[in-house]
Scaffold this motif. Structure first.
Motif, PDB file in Angstrom:
ATOM      1  N   PRO A  20      -4.734   1.628   0.471  1.00 54.12           N
ATOM      2  CA  PRO A  20      -5.664   1.823  -0.494  1.00 54.12           C
ATOM      3  C   PRO A  20      -6.495   2.994  -0.524  1.00 54.12           C
ATOM      4  O   PRO A  20      -7.184   3.308   0.124  1.00 54.12           O
ATOM      5  N   LEU A  21      -6.682   4.000  -1.681  1.00 52.51           N
ATOM      6  CA  LEU A  21      -6.955   5.220  -2.299  1.00 52.51           C
ATOM      7  C   LEU A  21      -8.374   4.731  -1.940  1.00 52.51           C
ATOM      8  O   LEU A  21      -8.920   5.309  -1.859  1.00 52.51           O
ATOM      9  N   TYR A  22      -9.094   3.404  -2.360  1.00 53.67           N
ATOM     10  CA  TYR A  22     -10.622   3.303  -2.120  1.00 53.67           C
ATOM     11  C   TYR A  22     -11.033   3.528  -0.666  1.00 53.67           C
ATOM     12  O   TYR A  22     -11.990   4.174  -0.268  1.00 53.67           O
ATOM     13  N   ALA A  28     -18.319  -7.359  -0.600  1.00 54.82           N
ATOM     14  CA  ALA A  28     -18.397  -8.753  -1.105  1.00 54.82           C
ATOM     15  C   ALA A  28     -18.145  -9.968  -2.439  1.00 54.82           C
ATOM     16  O   ALA A  28     -17.625 -11.095  -2.532  1.00 54.82           O
ATOM     17  N   LEU A  29     -18.346  -8.541  -3.535  1.00 57.40           N
ATOM     18  CA  LEU A  29     -18.032  -9.325  -4.373  1.00 57.40           C
ATOM     19  C   LEU A  29     -16.934  -9.678  -4.546  1.00 57.40           C
ATOM     20  O   LEU A  29     -16.181 -11.287  -5.645  1.00 57.40           O
ATOM     21  N   THR A  30     -15.952  -8.759  -4.675  1.00 60.98           N
ATOM     22  CA  THR A  30     -14.681  -9.270  -4.858  1.00 60.98           C
ATOM     23  C   THR A  30     -13.574  -9.956  -4.268  1.00 60.98           C
ATOM     24  O   THR A  30     -12.587 -10.308  -4.442  1.00 60.98           O
ATOM     25  N   ARG A  86      -7.584  -6.759  -6.420  1.00 61.19           N
ATOM     26  CA  ARG A  86      -9.037  -6.250  -5.899  1.00 61.19           C
ATOM     27  C   ARG A  86      -9.209  -4.623  -5.534  1.00 61.19           C
ATOM     28  O   ARG A  86     -10.372  -3.662  -5.154  1.00 61.19           O
ATOM     29  N   TYR A  87      -8.256  -4.140  -3.961  1.00 65.70           N
ATOM     30  CA  TYR A  87      -8.590  -3.064  -4.329  1.00 65.70           C
ATOM     31  C   TYR A  87      -8.629  -2.179  -5.325  1.00 65.70           C
ATOM     32  O   TYR A  87      -9.215  -0.675  -4.393  1.00 65.70           O
ATOM     33  N   ASP A  88      -7.225  -1.834  -6.011  1.00 64.78           N
ATOM     34  CA  ASP A  88      -7.496  -1.224  -7.223  1.00 64.78           C
ATOM     35  C   ASP A  88      -8.997  -1.838  -7.956  1.00 64.78           C
ATOM     36  O   ASP A  88      -9.574  -0.196  -8.468  1.00 64.78           O
ATOM     37  N   TRP A  89      -9.584  -2.910  -8.241  1.00 65.99           N
ATOM     38  CA  TRP A  89     -11.280  -2.908  -8.445  1.00 65.99           C
ATOM     39  C   TRP A  89     -12.003  -1.789  -7.759  1.00 65.99           C
ATOM     40  O   TRP A  89     -13.155  -1.690  -8.053  1.00 65.99           O
ATOM     41  N   LEU A  90     -11.280  -1.904  -6.739  1.00 65.49           N
ATOM     42  CA  LEU A  90     -12.598  -1.305  -5.677  1.00 65.49           C
ATOM     43  C   LEU A  90     -12.490  -0.189  -6.104  1.00 65.49           C
ATOM     44  O   LEU A  90     -13.975   0.779  -5.860  1.00 65.49           O
ATOM     45  N   LEU A  91     -10.962   0.738  -5.628  1.00 58.82           N
ATOM     46  CA  LEU A  91     -11.579   1.943  -6.333  1.00 58.82           C
ATOM     47  C   LEU A  91     -11.975   2.024  -7.573  1.00 58.82           C
ATOM     48  O   LEU A  91     -12.635   3.332  -7.645  1.00 58.82           O
ATOM     49  N   ILE A  92     -11.745   1.643  -8.404  1.00 59.22           N
ATOM     50  CA  ILE A  92     -12.397   1.915  -9.643  1.00 59.22           C
ATOM     51  C   ILE A  92     -14.020   1.877 -10.116  1.00 59.22           C
ATOM     52  O   ILE A  92     -15.158   2.842 -10.430  1.00 59.22           O
ATOM     53  N   GLU A 136      -3.512  -7.129   1.408  1.00 55.42           N
ATOM     54  CA  GLU A 136      -3.791  -6.969   0.620  1.00 55.42           C
ATOM     55  C   GLU A 136      -2.745  -5.935  -0.210  1.00 55.42           C
ATOM     56  O   GLU A 136      -2.378  -5.223   0.130  1.00 55.42           O
ATOM     57  N   GLU A 137      -2.078  -6.115  -1.556  1.00 58.27           N
ATOM     58  CA  GLU A 137      -1.461  -5.273  -2.620  1.00 58.27           C
ATOM     59  C   GLU A 137      -2.382  -4.492  -3.638  1.00 58.27           C
ATOM     60  O   GLU A 137      -3.039  -5.103  -3.891  1.00 58.27           O
ATOM     61  N   ALA A 138      -1.512  -3.974  -3.937  1.00 60.13           N
ATOM     62  CA  ALA A 138      -2.266  -3.145  -4.583  1.00 60.13           C
ATOM     63  C   ALA A 138      -1.637  -1.572  -5.305  1.00 60.13           C
ATOM     64  O   ALA A 138      -0.014  -1.370  -4.507  1.00 60.13           O
ATOM     65  N   TYR A 139      -1.733  -1.278  -6.865  1.00 63.04           N
ATOM     66  CA  TYR A 139      -1.398  -0.080  -6.921  1.00 63.04           C
ATOM     67  C   TYR A 139      -1.565   1.173  -7.008  1.00 63.04           C
ATOM     68  O   TYR A 139      -0.984   2.273  -6.504  1.00 63.04           O
TER      69      TYR A 139
END
Length: 256
Positions: free
Chosen positions: A109-111, A34-36, A46-52, A99-102
């Protein structure tokens, strides 16, 4: 009468509190989604932040004692199992991550593996907090092949017939006598295992609607605009819950 009613309410509140503590990891994932969705975080997609966030949450749960090392091992196993399923399903067009992600592997996405891990986290936490015990648990030779068949059906039904309903019938037959004993405070309660599967599967379907609304993933019919997840997906989540429970239960019994 009033004392009895008050005691029942206290038990219900205790049960709700224990369930809330068991759901800490899934709740953090939903809050992060929800936040992101509404707040753009800097530097990374965004997906990278979710993983972190998921990795930091797992680290905190272990360091704080909210999660044990054995539970972390089970959760890691579920992350890998879920990630393998995600890679296959996404590449078969069942759903997508727009969405894109590293931190992506074959378009996944790994998350996303942490969403499966959160189911295992809930099961492990609730198992310990409610002192879960199993009555009339079937033999190993029935449980393991059934769990494997349910998981494999998620893959092979794309190339062969879908046998989910046959597998669901087998679950009812194999676990017809099985019950779950759990404690709330000092009182012990009993629930039929098949009923608990259905209840957990329904609530995960509700959670899936929340997740797709916040863009965790997208089904083909949701690409133009969000819509309620097909109720037929509840059967898939029910089978996923069954696999999750069988793996956790068997690992618990083996360790015991």
């Amino acid at each position: 009468m009033a004392d009895r009613y008050g005691g029942s309410m206290m038990q219900l509140l205790r049960f709700g509190w224990e369930q809330s503590l068991s759901c800490v990891f899934p709740v953090v994932i939903f809050l992060s989604l929800a936040l992101t969705k509404y707040i753009t975080l800097p530097f990374l997609p965004r997906y990278d932040w979710l993983l972190i966030i998921c990795v930091l949450m797992q680290w905190w749960m272990l360091k704080s004692g909210l999660e044990t090392r054995d539970e972390l091992k089970v959760i890691t196993l579920f992350h890998l199992i879920g990630l393998a399923l995600e890679v296959f399903k996404v590449n078969m067009g069942s759903w997508s991550y727009p969405e894109e992600a590293y931190s992506m592997v074959f378009g996944v996405p790994l998350y996303s593996g942490f969403m499966y891990a959160s189911v295992a986290s809930y099961l492990c936490q609730a198992w310990r907090r409610l002192d879960v015990r199993l009555v009339h648990w079937p033999p190993f030779v029935f449980v393991v092949p059934l769990a494997a068949a349910i998981y494999l059906n998620f893959f092979i039904h794309h190339f062969w017939m879908d046998v989910r309903w046959w597998l669901s019938a087998l679950v009812i037959i194999v676990f017809w006598r099985t019950a779950v004993l759990y404690k709330v405070g000092r009182r012990q309660y009993r629930m039929h295992l098949v009923l608990s599967f259905i209840l957990i599967g329904f609530f995960i379907w509700v959670a899936e609607n929340i997740a797709t609304f916040f863009g965790a993933w997208t089904y083909p019919y949701q690409t133009e605009a969000w819509s309620l997840v097909d109720i037929g997906k509840a059967s898939s989540w029910l089978l996923l819950v069954i696999v999750s429970f069988l793996i956790v239960a068997q690992l618990k019994l083996v360790k015991k």
